[in-house]
Design a protein around this motif. Sequence first.
Motif, PDB file in Angstrom:
ATOM      1  N   UNK A  14       0.916  -1.255  -0.008  1.00 15.78           N
ATOM      2  CA  UNK A  14       0.095   0.001   0.074  1.00 15.78           C
ATOM      3  C   UNK A  14       0.851   1.067   0.044  1.00 15.78           C
ATOM      4  N   UNK A  15       1.949   1.323   0.737  1.00 15.71           N
ATOM      5  CA  UNK A  15       2.767   2.385   0.927  1.00 15.71           C
ATOM      6  C   UNK A  15       3.804   2.712  -0.669  1.00 15.71           C
ATOM      7  N   UNK A  16       3.974   1.619  -1.001  1.00 19.20           N
ATOM      8  CA  UNK A  16       4.458   1.550  -2.441  1.00 19.20           C
ATOM      9  C   UNK A  16       3.654   2.132  -3.407  1.00 19.20           C
ATOM     10  N   UNK A  17       2.452   1.776  -3.577  1.00 19.44           N
ATOM     11  CA  UNK A  17       1.327   2.394  -4.506  1.00 19.44           C
ATOM     12  C   UNK A  17       1.195   3.731  -4.132  1.00 19.44           C
ATOM     13  N   UNK A  18       1.089   3.944  -2.624  1.00 17.21           N
ATOM     14  CA  UNK A  18       0.711   5.619  -2.464  1.00 17.21           C
ATOM     15  C   UNK A  18       1.988   6.488  -2.954  1.00 17.21           C
ATOM     16  N   UNK A  19       3.043   5.896  -2.603  1.00 14.32           N
ATOM     17  CA  UNK A  19       4.388   6.735  -3.109  1.00 14.32           C
ATOM     18  C   UNK A  19       4.538   6.672  -4.812  1.00 14.32           C
ATOM     19  N   UNK A  20       3.911   5.840  -5.316  1.00 15.07           N
ATOM     20  CA  UNK A  20       4.106   5.747  -6.765  1.00 15.07           C
ATOM     21  C   UNK A  20       2.865   6.922  -7.334  1.00 15.07           C
ATOM     22  N   UNK A  21       1.889   7.175  -6.535  1.00 16.84           N
ATOM     23  CA  UNK A  21       0.799   7.969  -6.974  1.00 16.84           C
ATOM     24  C   UNK A  21       1.259   9.563  -6.368  1.00 16.84           C
ATOM     25  N   UNK A  22       1.391   9.845  -5.198  1.00 14.14           N
ATOM     26  CA  UNK A  22       1.770  10.826  -4.591  1.00 14.14           C
ATOM     27  C   UNK A  22       3.058  11.338  -4.060  1.00 14.14           C
ATOM     28  N   UNK A  23       4.162  10.601  -4.636  1.00 15.41           N
ATOM     29  CA  UNK A  23       5.475  10.713  -4.093  1.00 15.41           C
ATOM     30  C   UNK A  23       6.239  11.726  -4.954  1.00 15.41           C
ATOM     31  N   UNK A  24       7.227  12.242  -4.642  1.00 10.42           N
ATOM     32  CA  UNK A  24       8.086  13.286  -5.501  1.00 10.42           C
ATOM     33  C   UNK A  24       8.067  12.804  -6.975  1.00 10.42           C
ATOM     34  N   UNK A  25       7.938  13.735  -7.905  1.00  9.12           N
ATOM     35  CA  UNK A  25       7.983  13.613  -9.395  1.00  9.12           C
ATOM     36  C   UNK A  25       6.740  12.649  -9.893  1.00  9.12           C
ATOM     37  N   UNK A  26       5.679  12.172  -9.156  1.00  4.88           N
ATOM     38  CA  UNK A  26       4.540  11.759  -9.674  1.00  4.88           C
ATOM     39  C   UNK A  26       3.922  12.459 -10.476  1.00  4.88           C
ATOM     40  N   UNK A  27       3.291  11.884 -11.379  1.00  6.94           N
ATOM     41  CA  UNK A  27       2.388  12.841 -12.298  1.00  6.94           C
ATOM     42  C   UNK A  27       1.338  13.642 -11.569  1.00  6.94           C
ATOM     43  N   UNK A  28       0.768  13.182 -10.365  1.00 11.79           N
ATOM     44  CA  UNK A  28      -0.197  13.977  -9.536  1.00 11.79           C
ATOM     45  C   UNK A  28       0.524  15.276  -8.987  1.00 11.79           C
ATOM     46  N   UNK A  29       1.677  14.906  -8.378  1.00  5.35           N
ATOM     47  CA  UNK A  29       2.402  16.017  -7.867  1.00  5.35           C
ATOM     48  C   UNK A  29       2.849  17.170  -8.953  1.00  5.35           C
ATOM     49  N   UNK A  30       3.099  16.639 -10.327  1.00  4.49           N
ATOM     50  CA  UNK A  30       3.456  17.689 -11.085  1.00  4.49           C
ATOM     51  C   UNK A  30       2.252  18.392 -11.665  1.00  4.49           C
ATOM     52  N   UNK A  31       1.109  17.637 -11.475  1.00  5.62           N
ATOM     53  CA  UNK A  31      -0.112  18.396 -11.872  1.00  5.62           C
ATOM     54  C   UNK A  31      -0.396  19.406 -10.864  1.00  5.62           C
ATOM     55  N   UNK A  32      -0.199  19.011  -9.622  1.00  4.93           N
ATOM     56  CA  UNK A  32      -0.468  19.969  -8.481  1.00  4.93           C
ATOM     57  C   UNK A  32       0.265  21.067  -8.465  1.00  4.93           C
ATOM     58  N   UNK A  33       1.657  21.027  -8.612  1.00  7.36           N
ATOM     59  CA  UNK A  33       2.706  22.229  -8.890  1.00  7.36           C
ATOM     60  C   UNK A  33       2.189  22.933 -10.106  1.00  7.36           C
TER      61      UNK A  33
END
Length: 52
Positions: A14-33
């Motif tokens: 679960x932590x690995x999946x969370x990091x994949x979607x919300x970790x640094x340089x993930x697509x979601x974080x790039x969109x959020x920035x």
Amino acid sequence: METIDLTTTPAAEIEQQRTRYQGPNSRWMQLHALRTLVAIVATGPVVAVGLI
């Protein structure tokens, strides 16, 4: 997007999946920035007009 069953999935996975979607340089974080930057830039003219 895949669904994860939180009752049967190990915490490490679960932590690995969370990091994949919300970790640094993930697509979601790039969109959020990008979204945050656009909001800041769009606020500039509103503030400038308010100061006149």
